[in-house]
Design an enzyme around this catalytic site. Structure first.
Site, PDB file in Angstrom:
ATOM      1  N   SER A 274     -23.877  40.188  -4.564  1.00 33.64           N
ATOM      2  CA  SER A 274     -23.602  40.094  -6.002  1.00 33.64           C
ATOM      3  C   SER A 274     -24.881  39.863  -6.777  1.00 33.64           C
ATOM      4  CB  SER A 274     -22.606  38.957  -6.272  1.00 33.64           C
ATOM      5  OG  SER A 274     -23.142  37.715  -5.867  1.00 33.64           O
TER       6      SER A 274
ATOM      7  N   HIS B  79     -22.304  32.556 -13.264  1.00 35.82           N
ATOM      8  CA  HIS B  79     -22.538  33.785 -12.514  1.00 35.82           C
ATOM      9  C   HIS B  79     -22.874  34.950 -13.436  1.00 35.82           C
ATOM     10  CE1 HIS B  79     -21.753  37.146  -9.694  1.00 35.82           C
ATOM     11  NE2 HIS B  79     -22.105  36.264  -8.769  1.00 35.82           N
TER      12      HIS B  79
ATOM     13  N   ASP C 142     -18.119  40.286 -15.528  1.00 41.94           N
ATOM     14  CA  ASP C 142     -18.367  39.060 -14.773  1.00 41.94           C
ATOM     15  C   ASP C 142     -17.660  37.884 -15.451  1.00 41.94           C
ATOM     16  OD1 ASP C 142     -19.969  37.082 -13.063  1.00 41.94           O
ATOM     17  OD2 ASP C 142     -20.868  38.993 -12.513  1.00 41.94           O
TER      18      ASP C 142
END
Length: 874
Positions: A244, A78, A47
């Site tokens: 996600s 994120h 990520d």
């Protein structure tokens, strides 16, 4: 149970958050109390990185940076959020497995940019450091990025369980992202807290197999992905939505389940296949979603825990049941029953081999009907003889036998296939397992010809492998045509509409020579990009004029100047990408329609129009430039937005003026009827502005049943003179593109594939002289050397190469890729006995003599006074 959402930005009490945060929905606390918390599980998070010493995490073991930026930190948040959902220990946003060892792989820049090469390096390091689980909350449409795909295979082959987001391109169908669409990867879709499929969650089926096959069921499972609480960079909690987010929910569940198995025994029991078996077999099926939306259903942690506690290595099939009475889950199969004489209905299931990374099909699959009526079903199988890594496919090609043309009822039974794998380390015996797929099918009498529509899938080309542009040029943020263009992907709403209207729609994944026109009211050609064999053009002319086949064509834009302007430089491949065709391949369609005196032009038309009170949007459609006299042609004022038109307007006027352009034509020709329309966006649910299902129904009424709508066939639109444009003004093919790279026609052999009727499978089709088959002459039956013998063989005709050590020097991905989705058919050789051949030759000679005599008699009668046919000018 319906549970209220946890809305971001709303201050809620700690007690409320603990009660309704995502871990509580799966009963994670029940496993925590048993001492299972993810200990000694190595979790790779690919990520945006993570901050060192973040207080929400106990075990950040390692951070690595694979980008061109000089930082290990997460500046976007994120990666931190994903890690928090998996392994956070903060009370207000708990993760599933707080003792999991976190390995943060920073593969995205602060600008959210990444490259295949960065992933390849990071994947290699994940393999070298023996990761247990890997979460990838990203994806893309390019499943032919072979270096990436092959490396994923290598990663899972090294026993790393990979979890990936299915994509946020919902509610559109055919939008699965790679690598979540790979069978060895656990692909995760998203739901809300009411157990409804989230609008953003991508839908299946997989499109690797299209157009010459049928996609697999994906996603594998779904999990909550809307307003999920997780860790923020600032050490607080925040909520996010998307697949996600659903992906780390499942990755956290997987880490928790891995820790259930004692560390010394994990590698013997746990692998990508066995973990997927535990998840899909334990999942809870949702009542209002189909298999291509939910996969096996919502993840059920405690059920999967019970499965793994007593797990013994085995193989299985997913889905394990195909039930035509189970709607909506078994959509689209439950929407259209089987009947005799139809194209094979294909169901593509996945083989999960928990016994080993490498496996084999021991013997051909077999069909075991539960009663005598089950013998009315004929099934051919195509399958992976070699199963690697961990997974393979089993495709059922189902047809009802001709003797059941009047049968109405249900057929039940099982398909079994035996799988074996080499002995595991320390074992001497080969591992064996028998997989079972249950079938419950509905059968009806064969519908009348006027209600049967044949959809041409064979001539569809999509991205990847080539740059096939989106049909609507107004959609700037989605320039690629990658949704499959299939009845059950982006045309699924149209399919449902046709079924509701009483039509039966079959799919042709082979050339136009591979169907019997006597059986169908209309051949439906929508948004097609490929070329046509000359035999197809000749046969279609005969099918329409002499056999009475209806033809409905929905075209798209095609303008070379616009295509050249649409090219772009791709940083990942370091090359220029240019469209290989337009929205449709108009030069090829014009060749196909030339015998009927019909052709499309190269305008790109946009605008609104109305017919009989029905309002529609014409979006990047083309115009009709040739049409015979006596036909009915509808024209409307539109703006031409093609690059060539824009250039002309700059020279001639200060603005772009609207002009009447023909877009809809209807024609009776010989025994058949033809309808052509220059736009398909109104049938395609991908980027539809307004639908034109009303127009499709009126067209099919005409082409299939000769029912003429009074508005469409008004005398005011009947052409007294032919619409005609010279050949040198018709759209031309591009000379700077090697179209054979993307085509199933250019440079290829004409052959009927495994999704055509069994009696022509492996030949060149109906009315063609090939491989010992006699040419069918008018008035005489054909002698079919293949039909009787082939119809009794219930096994695969695909002969895949064996997995040998010689393959080591090649790219393993290329070998397996071709293995899974091979196009070439290795057909069986039919050997007649010593007396049958002379007899058939003698009969053939007699029939040939009679045929020549009859043709000669017809010619004599014609010379005595028969007038020239009205189609002589075509």
């Amino acid at each position: 149970m319906h549970v209220p959402y946890i809305h971001s930005g709303v201050m809620l009490s700690t007690v409320f958050l603990q009660r309704y945060q995502v871990t509580s929905f799966f009963g994670a606390r029940g496993l925590w109390e048993k001492g299972y918390t993810g200990a000694k599980v190595k979790m790779a998070i690919f990520d945006t990185g993570i901050r060192a010493n973040h207080p929400h995490f106990r075990n950040i073991k390692e951070r690595t940076n694979w980008t061109n930026e000089d930082t290990l930190n997460d500046n976007l948040g994120h990666g931190t959020f994903v890690a928090g959902v998996i392994a956070g220990q903060y009370d207000e946003c708990l993760g599933f497995a707080p003792d999991t060892e976190i390995y943060a792989f920073r593969v995205f820049t602060d600008a959210q940019v990444s490259y295949t090469s960065w992933f390849l390096d990071a994947f290699n390091y994940a393999i070298a450091t023996n990761m247990d689980v890997l979460n990838l909350s990203i994806g893309g449409p390019d499943y032919l990025d072979l270096p990436f795909v092959e490396k994923v295979w290598e990663l899972t082959a090294n026993n790393i369980i990979m979890v990936s987001a299915i994509g946020n391109d919902g509610p559109l169908y055919g939008t699965l992202n790679n690598p979540a669409d790979q069978s060895d990867v656990i692909g995760v879709g998203g739901i809300d807290y009411g157990d409804h499929i989230a609008s953003f969650s991508s839908r299946g089926m997989s499109t690797w197999e299209i157009p010459h096959g049928y996609g697999r069921v994906k996603p594998d499972v779904v999990a909550y992905g809307r307003e999920i609480m997780g860790s923020s960079i600032s050490a607080n909690c925040k909520s996010l939505s998307g697949t996600s987010v659903a992906s780390p929910v499942v990755a956290g569940v997987v880490c928790l389940l891995v820790s259930v198995i004692p560390e010394h025994d994990r590698k013997n029991i746990l692998n990508p296949a066995s973990m997927k078996q535990a998840l899909v077999e334990g999942a809870a099926k949702l009542p209002d979603a189909n298999m291509y939306e939910q996969g096996a259903g919502r993840v059920h942690l405690l059920e999967s825990y019970e499965i793994l506690k007593s797990y013994q290595p085995r193989a299985s099939i997913f889905p394990s049941i195909l039930d035509y009475m189970d709607c909506p889950y078994s959509w689209p199969f439950c929407r259209q029953p089987l009947y005799a004489g139809a194209m094979p209905v294909i169901f593509n299931a996945t083989i999960l081999n928990g016994m080993g990374v490498l496996g084999y099909v021991e013997s051909p699959p077999t069909w075991h009907p539960s009663d005598e009526e089950g013998n009315l079903l004929s099934i051919r199988f195509t399958y992976s003889e070699v199963i690697w890594p961990w997974t393979g496919y089993l495709a059922l090609h189902m047809q009802i036998k001709e003797e059941a043309a009047l049968f109405s009822g249900e057929i039940e039974g099982n398909v079994t296939v035996k799988i074996y794998s080499p002995p595991a380390q320390g074992e001497k015996n080969v591992r064996r397992s028998t997989c079972v797929l249950q079938l419950k099918l509905k059968v009806v009498p064969t519908p009348p010809r006027s209600k049967r529509v044949l959809w041409d899938q064979f001539h569809s080309i999509k991205y990847p492998p080539g740059y096939i542009p989106r049909d609507s040029l107004d959609v700037r943020n989605d320039i690629l045509d990658w949704h499959g263009d299939h009845l059950h992907t982006n045309f699924h709403i149209m399919f449902n509409m046709l079924r509701d209207a009483g039509y039966y729609v079959e799919t042709l994944g082979s050339p136009l020579t591979c169907f019997d026109a006597h059986q169908y009211g209309t051949l439906l050609l929508v948004d097609l990009e490929d070329e046509y064999f000359k035999e197809e053009i000749q046969k279609l002319r005969d099918d329409v004029i002499n056999t009475g086949l209806g033809l409905a064509v929905f075209a798209e834009w095609y303008n070379v100047d616009t295509m050249v302007k649409m090219r772009f430089f791709d940083d990942n491949t370091r090359s220029w990408w240019t469209p290989v065709t337009g929205g449709a391949n108009i030069p090829a369609l014009n060749d196909l329609l030339a015998p009927f005196g019909i052709a499309f032009g190269d305008k790109i038309l946009n605008g609104d129009f109305s017919i009989d009170g029905e309002h529609s949007r014409y979006a990047s459609g083309t115009d009709i430039v040739r049409f015979p006299a006596g036909g009915y042609v509808h024209a409307f004022p539109f703006m031409d937005s093609s690059e060539s038109a824009a250039t002309q307007n700059v020279l001639l006027t200060s603005g772009m003026a609207k002009a009447d352009s023909p877009i809809l034509g209807l024609l009776e020709l010989g025994e058949g009827r033809i309808a052509v329309y220059g736009d398909s966006n109104c049938l395609d649910s991908s980027h539809m502005v307004t639908h034109c299902y009303w127009l499709l129904r009126k067209i099919l009424d005409f082409t299939s049943g000769n029912i003429k709508d009074p508005v469409l066939f008004s005398t005011s639109v009947r052409r007294a003179a032919a619409l005609y444009q010279d050949d040198n003004q018709l759209p031309s093919r591009r000379t700077d593109v090697d179209f054979s790279t993307y085509s199933a026609v250019v440079g290829k052999e004409l052959i009927c594939r495994s999704d055509s009727r069994f009696e022509v499978w492996g030949t060149k089709g109906y009315s063609l002289h090939v491989r010992g088959r006699n040419r069918r002459l008018p008035g005489y039956p054909a002698i079919d050397l293949g039909r009787g013998l082939n119809s009794t063989v219930e096994t695969s005709y695909l002969k895949q190469p064996q997995w040998t050590q010689n393959n080591k020097g090649e790219h393993s991905g290329n070998n397996i890729f071709g293995l899974l989705y091979r196009d070439e058919l290795d057909m069986p050789v039919l050997v007649a006995s010593h007396w049958l051949v002379p007899a058939l030759v003698a009969i053939s000679g007699l029939l040939l003599f009679l045929s020549f005599w009859r043709i000669r008699q017809k010619r004599r009668r014609r010379r005595k006074g028969s007038s020239s046919g009205r189609l002589g000018n075509l």
